[in-house]
Design a protein around this motif. Structure first.
Motif, PDB file in Angstrom:
ATOM      1  N   ALA A 207      16.185 -18.323  -8.055  1.00 62.11           N
ATOM      2  CA  ALA A 207      14.778 -18.200  -8.437  1.00 62.11           C
ATOM      3  C   ALA A 207      14.137 -19.579  -8.541  1.00 62.11           C
ATOM      4  N   TYR A 208      14.863 -20.543  -9.121  1.00 58.29           N
ATOM      5  CA  TYR A 208      14.344 -21.914  -9.199  1.00 58.29           C
ATOM      6  C   TYR A 208      14.132 -22.492  -7.804  1.00 58.29           C
ATOM      7  N   VAL A 209      15.081 -22.257  -6.901  1.00 57.82           N
ATOM      8  CA  VAL A 209      14.956 -22.770  -5.532  1.00 57.82           C
ATOM      9  C   VAL A 209      13.745 -22.161  -4.836  1.00 57.82           C
ATOM     10  N   CYS A 210      13.548 -20.868  -5.028  1.00 61.07           N
ATOM     11  CA  CYS A 210      12.421 -20.181  -4.384  1.00 61.07           C
ATOM     12  C   CYS A 210      11.090 -20.686  -4.935  1.00 61.07           C
ATOM     13  N   ILE A 211      11.003 -20.871  -6.248  1.00 64.04           N
ATOM     14  CA  ILE A 211       9.774 -21.412  -6.844  1.00 64.04           C
ATOM     15  C   ILE A 211       9.523 -22.832  -6.351  1.00 64.04           C
ATOM     16  N   PHE A 212      10.592 -23.623  -6.261  1.00 68.06           N
ATOM     17  CA  PHE A 212      10.448 -25.009  -5.814  1.00 68.06           C
ATOM     18  C   PHE A 212       9.887 -25.074  -4.388  1.00 68.06           C
ATOM     19  N   LEU A 213      10.402 -24.237  -3.493  1.00 63.87           N
ATOM     20  CA  LEU A 213       9.904 -24.220  -2.121  1.00 63.87           C
ATOM     21  C   LEU A 213       8.479 -23.694  -2.057  1.00 63.87           C
ATOM     22  N   TRP A 214       8.199 -22.652  -2.806  1.00 59.73           N
ATOM     23  CA  TRP A 214       6.845 -22.091  -2.856  1.00 59.73           C
ATOM     24  C   TRP A 214       5.845 -23.158  -3.297  1.00 59.73           C
ATOM     25  N   ARG A 215       6.116 -23.830  -4.399  1.00 62.66           N
ATOM     26  CA  ARG A 215       5.193 -24.819  -4.933  1.00 62.66           C
ATOM     27  C   ARG A 215       5.122 -26.068  -4.057  1.00 62.66           C
ATOM     28  N   SER A 216       6.226 -26.455  -3.437  1.00 64.96           N
ATOM     29  CA  SER A 216       6.221 -27.649  -2.586  1.00 64.96           C
ATOM     30  C   SER A 216       5.289 -27.472  -1.396  1.00 64.96           C
ATOM     31  N   PHE A 217       5.414 -26.347  -0.690  1.00 71.21           N
ATOM     32  CA  PHE A 217       4.544 -26.094   0.456  1.00 71.21           C
ATOM     33  C   PHE A 217       3.087 -25.944   0.018  1.00 71.21           C
ATOM     34  N   GLU A 218       2.866 -25.244  -1.078  1.00 80.99           N
ATOM     35  CA  GLU A 218       1.490 -24.996  -1.526  1.00 80.99           C
ATOM     36  C   GLU A 218       0.782 -26.287  -1.915  1.00 80.99           C
ATOM     37  N   ILE A 219       1.429 -27.121  -2.713  1.00 79.96           N
ATOM     38  CA  ILE A 219       0.800 -28.342  -3.221  1.00 79.96           C
ATOM     39  C   ILE A 219       0.676 -29.387  -2.122  1.00 79.96           C
ATOM     40  N   ALA A 220       1.706 -29.552  -1.298  1.00 80.72           N
ATOM     41  CA  ALA A 220       1.666 -30.560  -0.234  1.00 80.72           C
ATOM     42  C   ALA A 220       0.538 -30.273   0.757  1.00 80.72           C
ATOM     43  N   THR A 221       0.413 -29.022   1.186  1.00 81.02           N
ATOM     44  CA  THR A 221      -0.654 -28.688   2.133  1.00 81.02           C
ATOM     45  C   THR A 221      -2.028 -28.840   1.494  1.00 81.02           C
ATOM     46  N   ARG A 222      -2.150 -28.481   0.226  1.00 76.88           N
ATOM     47  CA  ARG A 222      -3.445 -28.608  -0.459  1.00 76.88           C
ATOM     48  C   ARG A 222      -3.879 -30.069  -0.558  1.00 76.88           C
ATOM     49  N   VAL A 223      -2.960 -30.958  -0.921  1.00 78.81           N
ATOM     50  CA  VAL A 223      -3.288 -32.376  -1.052  1.00 78.81           C
ATOM     51  C   VAL A 223      -3.658 -32.972   0.304  1.00 78.81           C
ATOM     52  N   VAL A 224      -2.916 -32.638   1.348  1.00 75.35           N
ATOM     53  CA  VAL A 224      -3.209 -33.167   2.686  1.00 75.35           C
ATOM     54  C   VAL A 224      -4.586 -32.696   3.154  1.00 75.35           C
ATOM     55  N   VAL A 225      -4.918 -31.437   2.912  1.00 74.16           N
ATOM     56  CA  VAL A 225      -6.232 -30.910   3.307  1.00 74.16           C
ATOM     57  C   VAL A 225      -7.350 -31.657   2.584  1.00 74.16           C
ATOM     58  N   LEU A 226      -7.201 -31.881   1.288  1.00 73.18           N
ATOM     59  CA  LEU A 226      -8.230 -32.601   0.526  1.00 73.18           C
ATOM     60  C   LEU A 226      -8.382 -34.036   1.024  1.00 73.18           C
ATOM     61  N   VAL A 227      -7.277 -34.689   1.331  1.00 71.41           N
ATOM     62  CA  VAL A 227      -7.335 -36.072   1.806  1.00 71.41           C
ATOM     63  C   VAL A 227      -8.004 -36.145   3.181  1.00 71.41           C
ATOM     64  N   LEU A 228      -7.670 -35.241   4.078  1.00 71.37           N
ATOM     65  CA  LEU A 228      -8.296 -35.239   5.404  1.00 71.37           C
ATOM     66  C   LEU A 228      -9.799 -35.028   5.302  1.00 71.37           C
ATOM     67  N   PHE A 229     -10.212 -34.093   4.473  1.00 73.84           N
ATOM     68  CA  PHE A 229     -11.644 -33.827   4.316  1.00 73.84           C
ATOM     69  C   PHE A 229     -12.349 -35.019   3.677  1.00 73.84           C
ATOM     70  N   THR A 230     -11.708 -35.642   2.679  1.00 69.60           N
ATOM     71  CA  THR A 230     -12.319 -36.781   1.999  1.00 69.60           C
ATOM     72  C   THR A 230     -12.483 -37.971   2.926  1.00 69.60           C
ATOM     73  N   SER A 231     -11.563 -38.146   3.853  1.00 67.64           N
ATOM     74  CA  SER A 231     -11.605 -39.313   4.742  1.00 67.64           C
ATOM     75  C   SER A 231     -12.768 -39.274   5.720  1.00 67.64           C
ATOM     76  N   VAL A 232     -13.373 -38.104   5.960  1.00 68.20           N
ATOM     77  CA  VAL A 232     -14.490 -38.018   6.918  1.00 68.20           C
ATOM     78  C   VAL A 232     -15.806 -37.624   6.254  1.00 68.20           C
ATOM     79  N   LEU A 233     -15.754 -36.943   5.125  1.00 69.40           N
ATOM     80  CA  LEU A 233     -16.973 -36.506   4.427  1.00 69.40           C
ATOM     81  C   LEU A 233     -16.844 -36.845   2.942  1.00 69.40           C
ATOM     82  N   LYS A 234     -17.016 -38.111   2.623  1.00 69.97           N
ATOM     83  CA  LYS A 234     -16.790 -38.580   1.247  1.00 69.97           C
ATOM     84  C   LYS A 234     -17.822 -38.021   0.286  1.00 69.97           C
TER      85      LYS A 234
END
Length: 444
Positions: A207-234
């Motif tokens: 269960a810990y492994v599954c939560i870790f993978l779930w949260r890792s993909f969710e947070i990493a993609t969210r941060v990358v999306v915000l950074v990409l958007f910020t870099s062109v439309l500040k």
């Protein structure tokens, strides 16, 4: 007695992240980047101060005569002292027999529809360790979403603008991501233990492994999306952040005002009405910060004595991930339309596809967790698979009803002359469609 590994993990992430942030800020100062230095220090020292206040508040040291403890927290050494205290209690508990114990009652998970109630003795040392674990869990959540999450976004944004990742900055971003994922994991465990407080909950390693993978993909993609958007439309990113943050900040207060419940007075006896208001505002602030980056797993409910809703609301979970997926897709589309020369050597369509697939992978791991590895899945009224089957059944039923209504409408629009010219065989074959109503199509 359980080894306090969670306390050790929290202290390690706290010390490692703070030390690396201070060193990285000094490199920014040497390079003449005053703004990056100031923001790095802000996102490092602010959560440090909040962590100290959280540990003091949970242990109620403000109303106790412990000047040394207050001084250590003032020097930002509180977590280290608390960790030392935890291991002293843990080591002494194996050699000293306690004269006084408390008896708690918990229910086991149902087996064959039956749930047995068991009694368990809890000594003073174990009770103190429980308080320490609870305090460090809350401190980890605060550090993760009020410090590590904006820090990771900032450092990734700097790396994007400078088109390089130094060893120190890369190590710092890995630490920040681990801190956020660990904080999100603690949110999930806290939510489970609060919602099912009367049951004996045991979380398995898978269960810990599954939560870790779930949260890792969710947070990493969210941060990358915000950074990409910020870099062109500040300029527009401020509006996106404010809409997200204020929506989640005011949502619990709107529900509280609509319920007509009296103002909660039982949070802490030593707090005045103003102090209670400050604590509730801080909780909603933290709640909004968590939902900016991932699903909070707990629903803040101000009119509840525990401040947490104990009901499992699948509808809110579904709406959150649907809206977040649409928002991420929209931000990536805006980045694709307005991208600059920084991304000249980046295959934009492939990157967008990878990020959307990464977010869908996070949702997949979430569904796997709730279906197979949730420690209290036997208490669910419906499982994830049953819910999906019911949803698909309703969608198919609506499609059939719509088609039947369209066929009836077309038959009504036909002229009487066309009906008379219709062969008798077609009249006979059309009789069952006239007899069956749309509701009967749903039962087929």
């Amino acid at each position: 007695m359980k080894f306090p590994g969670s306390v050790l993990a929290s202290v390690f992430l706290f010390v490692a992240e703070t030390t690396t942030a201070l060193y990285l800020s000094s490199t920014y100062r040497s390079a003449g980047d005053g703004m990056w230095q100031a923001l790095t220090l802000l996102f490092s020292l602010l959560p440090c101060a909040l962590v100290q206040l959280t540990l003091l508040f949970v242990h109620r040291d403000f109303s106790r005569d412990r000047p040394l403890v207050l001084l250590l927290h003032l020097l930002q050494l509180g977590p280290l002292f608390r960790c030392f205290e935890v291991f002293c209690i843990y080591c002494q508990s194996n050699h000293v027999e306690e004269p006084y114990v408390s008896i708690i009652k918990k229910r086991q998970m149902p087996r064959n529809g039956l749930s047995e109630e068991i009694e368990r003795e809890v000594g003073q040392a174990e009770g103190k360790l429980f308080t320490h674990r609870s305090a460090f869990s809350r401190a980890s959540v605060i550090q993760a979403f009020l410090g590590s999450a904006p820090q990771l976004t900032l450092q990734l944004y700097i790396s994007t603008l400078q088109r390089k990742v130094t060893i120190t900055r890369g190590f710092f971003m890995v630490l920040s991501l681990l801190s956020i994922v660990y904080g999100a994991l603690r949110c999930n465990i806290l939510a489970i233990k609060i919602k099912y407080d009367e049951y004996l909950v045991k979380v398995k390693p898978l269960a810990y492994v599954c939560i870790f993978l779930w949260r890792s993909f969710e947070i990493a993609t969210r941060v990358v999306v915000l950074v990409l958007f910020t870099s062109v439309l500040k300029a527009w990113v401020v509006m996106i952040i404010l809409i997200n943050f204020l929506s989640f900040f005011f949502y619990p207060w709107i529900l509280f005002w609509c319920s007509g419940s009296p103002f909660p007075e039982n949070i802490e006896k030593a707090l005045s009405r103003v102090g209670t208001t400050i604590v509730l505002c801080f909780l909603t602030f933290l709640y909004a910060g968590i939902n900016m980056f991932c699903w909070s797993a707990v629903q803040l409910k101000i009119n509840n004595p525990d401040l947490i809703s104990k009901s499992q609301n699948w509808y809110q979970l579904l709406v959150y991930y649907m809206l977040r997926f649409v928002e991420n897709a929209f931000l990536l589309l805006m980045w694709y339309l307005y991208k600059t020369d920084i991304y000249m050597y980046v295959c934009a369509p492939l990157l967008i596809l990878q990020l959307l697939i990464g977010y869908c992978t996070a949702i997949l791991f979430m569904l796997v967790f709730y279906q197979f590895f949730h420690p209290c899945k036997k208490l669910f009224s419906t499982s994830v698979s049953e819910g999906l089957q019911e949803w698909l059944r309703c969608v198919c039923c609506d499609c059939r009803r719509q088609k039947s209504c369209e066929s009836v409408g077309k038959a009504d629009l036909r002229s009487p002359a066309d009906i008379d010219e219709t062969p008798s065989s077609s009249k006979i074959s059309s009789m069952p469609s006239e007899i069956l109503n749309p509701n009967e199509f749903c039962s087929i």
